[in-house]
Design a protein around this motif. Structure first.
Motif, PDB file in Angstrom:
ATOM      1  N   LEU A  43       0.829  -1.211   0.000  1.00 14.54           N
ATOM      2  CA  LEU A  43       0.000   0.000   0.000  1.00 14.54           C
ATOM      3  C   LEU A  43       0.862   1.259   0.000  1.00 14.54           C
ATOM      4  O   LEU A  43       0.516   2.239  -0.669  1.00 14.54           O
ATOM      5  N   VAL A  44       1.974   1.240   0.707  1.00 12.29           N
ATOM      6  CA  VAL A  44       2.902   2.376   0.683  1.00 12.29           C
ATOM      7  C   VAL A  44       3.434   2.559  -0.740  1.00 12.29           C
ATOM      8  O   VAL A  44       3.476   3.679  -1.270  1.00 12.29           O
ATOM      9  N   GLN A  45       3.814   1.460  -1.378  1.00 13.68           N
ATOM     10  CA  GLN A  45       4.310   1.528  -2.762  1.00 13.68           C
ATOM     11  C   GLN A  45       3.205   2.003  -3.710  1.00 13.68           C
ATOM     12  O   GLN A  45       3.471   2.785  -4.628  1.00 13.68           O
ATOM     13  N   THR A  46       1.976   1.537  -3.457  1.00 17.65           N
ATOM     14  CA  THR A  46       0.837   1.978  -4.274  1.00 17.65           C
ATOM     15  C   THR A  46       0.687   3.485  -4.190  1.00 17.65           C
ATOM     16  O   THR A  46       0.538   4.179  -5.213  1.00 17.65           O
ATOM     17  N   ASP A  47       0.746   4.006  -2.974  1.00 18.35           N
ATOM     18  CA  ASP A  47       0.610   5.446  -2.745  1.00 18.35           C
ATOM     19  C   ASP A  47       1.731   6.212  -3.462  1.00 18.35           C
ATOM     20  O   ASP A  47       1.472   7.213  -4.153  1.00 18.35           O
ATOM     21  N   GLU A  48       2.953   5.744  -3.318  1.00 13.27           N
ATOM     22  CA  GLU A  48       4.099   6.409  -3.951  1.00 13.27           C
ATOM     23  C   GLU A  48       3.963   6.419  -5.468  1.00 13.27           C
ATOM     24  O   GLU A  48       4.174   7.453  -6.113  1.00 13.27           O
ATOM     25  N   GLU A  49       3.630   5.280  -6.028  1.00 12.07           N
ATOM     26  CA  GLU A  49       3.524   5.191  -7.493  1.00 12.07           C
ATOM     27  C   GLU A  49       2.357   6.018  -8.023  1.00 12.07           C
ATOM     28  O   GLU A  49       2.468   6.662  -9.070  1.00 12.07           O
ATOM     29  N   TYR A  50       1.242   6.013  -7.296  1.00 11.22           N
ATOM     30  CA  TYR A  50       0.095   6.799  -7.750  1.00 11.22           C
ATOM     31  C   TYR A  50       0.427   8.289  -7.709  1.00 11.22           C
ATOM     32  O   TYR A  50       0.081   9.034  -8.628  1.00 11.22           O
TER      33      TYR A  50
END
Length: 158
Positions: A43-50
């Protein structure tokens, strides 16, 4: 003396089973906690990529978090707090992925991810932990009964 022998016999049966249960529970807890940790990382990676504008990668990461990790633990955890488990499932499967698909603002996506992570913390607290305390209580109870049986004549015999 008869009672002491009965309790010793029970101890020989129960203690290995309690130990096996402890090992299972520790493995179970580790399994759940590892999946929750991985979901949080994804989810942290999702947030960063988004936030960077990589919407396809963000969708892929959110999907992996849900399908490859949350689905493995949701059924097991549903027995402890079905409503919370379903809320997180809905937030991950429908809301977060829907927001990414519909190109919501990065701030809104971050807020949704934070909400999910808070609920994941709640899930981590409902994971049952049994461990050494169970064995200690069982052992002390058996030991106390054996000692009482030796010290008090006709203890437990009628």
């Amino acid at each position: 003396m008869k009672l002491a022998l009965i309790f010793i016999f029970c101890a020989l049966i129960l203690i290995p089973n309690a130990y096996a249960q402890e090992v299972f529970d520790e493995e179970y807890v580790d399994f759940i906690v590892n999946h929750i940790d991985t979901i949080n990382e994804l989810l942290v990676q999702t947030d960063e990529e988004y936030t960077k504008g990589n919407k396809d990668l963000a969708m892929k990461l959110a999907t992996i978090a849900y399908i490859d990790h949350y689905e493995f633990i949701e059924f097991e955890l549903g027995q402890y707090n079905e409503e919370l488990i379903k809320d997180v499932e809905w937030a991950m499967r429908e809301e977060l992925r829907g927001m990414i698909r519909d190109e919501a603002s990065p701030k809104e996506v971050s807020q949704k991810i934070n909400e999910i992570q808070e609920k994941l913390k709640d899930i981590a607290t409902i994971v049952p932990e049994f461990g050494i305390l169970t064995i200690m209580i069982l052992s002390i109870s058996i030991l106390a009964t054996v000692i009482l049986a030796k010290k008090i004549p006709n203890f437990g015999i009628r």
